[in-house]
Write a protein that holds these residues in place. Structure first.
Motif, mmCIF file in Angstrom:
data_model
loop_
_atom_site.group_PDB
_atom_site.id
_atom_site.type_symbol
_atom_site.label_atom_id
_atom_site.label_comp_id
_atom_site.label_asym_id
_atom_site.label_seq_id
_atom_site.Cartn_x
_atom_site.Cartn_y
_atom_site.Cartn_z
ATOM 1 N N TYR A 76 0.825 -1.205 0.000
ATOM 2 C CA TYR A 76 0.000 0.000 0.000
ATOM 3 C C TYR A 76 0.861 1.259 0.000
ATOM 4 C CZ TYR A 76 -3.134 3.645 1.631
ATOM 5 O OH TYR A 76 -3.829 4.823 1.758
ATOM 6 N N LYS A 77 1.922 1.259 0.770
ATOM 7 C CA LYS A 77 2.804 2.420 0.804
ATOM 8 C C LYS A 77 3.463 2.655 -0.554
ATOM 9 C CE LYS A 77 3.909 2.128 5.733
ATOM 10 N NZ LYS A 77 4.963 1.864 6.751
ATOM 11 N N HIS A 81 -1.388 4.595 -3.853
ATOM 12 C CA HIS A 81 -1.867 5.899 -4.284
ATOM 13 C C HIS A 81 -1.851 6.052 -5.805
ATOM 14 C CE1 HIS A 81 -1.977 7.196 -0.118
ATOM 15 N NE2 HIS A 81 -0.753 6.703 0.043
ATOM 16 N N GLU A 82 -1.757 4.949 -6.511
ATOM 17 C CA GLU A 82 -1.837 5.004 -7.970
ATOM 18 C C GLU A 82 -3.248 5.402 -8.396
ATOM 19 O OE1 GLU A 82 -0.463 1.459 -9.867
ATOM 20 O OE2 GLU A 82 1.468 1.470 -8.817
ATOM 21 N N LYS A 83 -3.335 6.052 -9.549
ATOM 22 C CA LYS A 83 -4.636 6.540 -10.037
ATOM 23 C C LYS A 83 -5.343 5.441 -10.830
ATOM 24 C CE LYS A 83 -3.246 11.382 -10.105
ATOM 25 N NZ LYS A 83 -3.072 12.622 -10.916
ATOM 26 N N ARG A 88 -7.731 2.690 -5.608
ATOM 27 C CA ARG A 88 -8.609 3.517 -4.766
ATOM 28 C C ARG A 88 -9.484 2.644 -3.875
ATOM 29 N NH1 ARG A 88 -9.074 6.584 -9.834
ATOM 30 N NH2 ARG A 88 -7.805 8.479 -9.650
ATOM 31 N N ALA A 91 -7.235 1.612 -1.154
ATOM 32 C CA ALA A 91 -7.015 2.728 -0.243
ATOM 33 C C ALA A 91 -8.210 2.924 0.688
ATOM 34 C CB ALA A 91 -6.743 4.005 -1.034
#
Length: 233
Positions: A76-77, A81-83, A88, A91
């Motif tokens: 996750y780190k 935060h990929e688009k 998402r 996240a």
């Protein structure tokens, strides 16, 4: 020179430019509006087709890498935060997990429900965002034929007006207006048919993507549920 039907060569031309130039102002406005709608429709079809294909490919790769990773926090780190829709959803699950496990978890069923709700909401948001531009295709597909029909009716009315003014019902009088009217209908269909086909096709692909996101969400939810069963919680 006039042929046996009483029409001049200019009257029977099928040149789109000549039909447009000969049209009444109202019919011209209809044609221009439909042509612009057709151009925008094809822009959406091409851009959205490329976009959804890339998202599907990247999502599949992301999920495969996620399930290969041994440490969810580390993954996750690095990539949380990929688009991407899958990122998402991940996240949303991680954020709810961290809020839930700040203190001692006394209501495991409630925690599971909150995790499921958070990720389901994320899936719904992603699909709604992607499908936003498809509304234009649906609108064009349903409205364009009627706009073209309006141009057709107006052109035919103009032809009947010409008959009354000329006191002559020959084809040479009525044919130009009818040709322009039918041309407006043709443009309406040219805009509507690709829009309807594309809308149905893209809706199917979005439904498949939504199903994949829900399966990913359910599988991740299962992993988090097992974590809740550990004695530390």
């Amino acid at each position: 020179m006039i042929d046996t039907m009483g029409l001049t060569p200019d009257a029977v031309t099928l040149s789109p430019l000549k039909l447009f130039m000969q049209a009444d102002l109202v019919v011209k406005l209809v044609m221009i509006g439909l042509a612009l709608a057709s151009i925008w429709t094809w822009t959406i079809i091409i851009s959205f087709g490329l976009k959804i294909a890339k998202i599907g490919k990247d999502n599949t790769a992301f999920e495969q890498d996620f399930w290969k990773a041994g440490d969810i926090d580390a993954f996750y780190k690095a990539r949380g935060h990929e688009k991407l829709p899958s990122a998402r959803v991940l996240a949303a699950g991680v954020a709810e997990w961290r809020r839930t496990t700040k203190g001692r978890v006394t209501d495991r069923d409630g925690a599971r429900q909150r995790l499921a709700t958070a990720m389901s909401s994320s899936v719904g948001h992603e699909i709604d965002t992607l499908s936003d531009r498809l509304n234009f295709l649906a609108t064009v597909g349903s409205v364009a034929p009627f706009v073209g029909l309006f141009g057709t009716v107006w052109g035919i009315m103009r032809s009947f007006t010409a008959i009354a003014a000329e006191q002559n019902s020959s084809l040479a009088v009525v044919a130009p207006g009818i040709a322009e009217a039918l041309f407006a209908t043709a443009i309406g269909l040219f805009a509507a048919i690709p829009a309807v086909i594309a809308y149905n096709r893209f809706s199917h692909r979005l439904n498949k993507l939504e199903g994949k996101l829900f399966r990913f969400s359910d599988a991740f939810h299962g992993e988090l549920s097992r974590e809740l069963e550990k004695d530390s919680f």
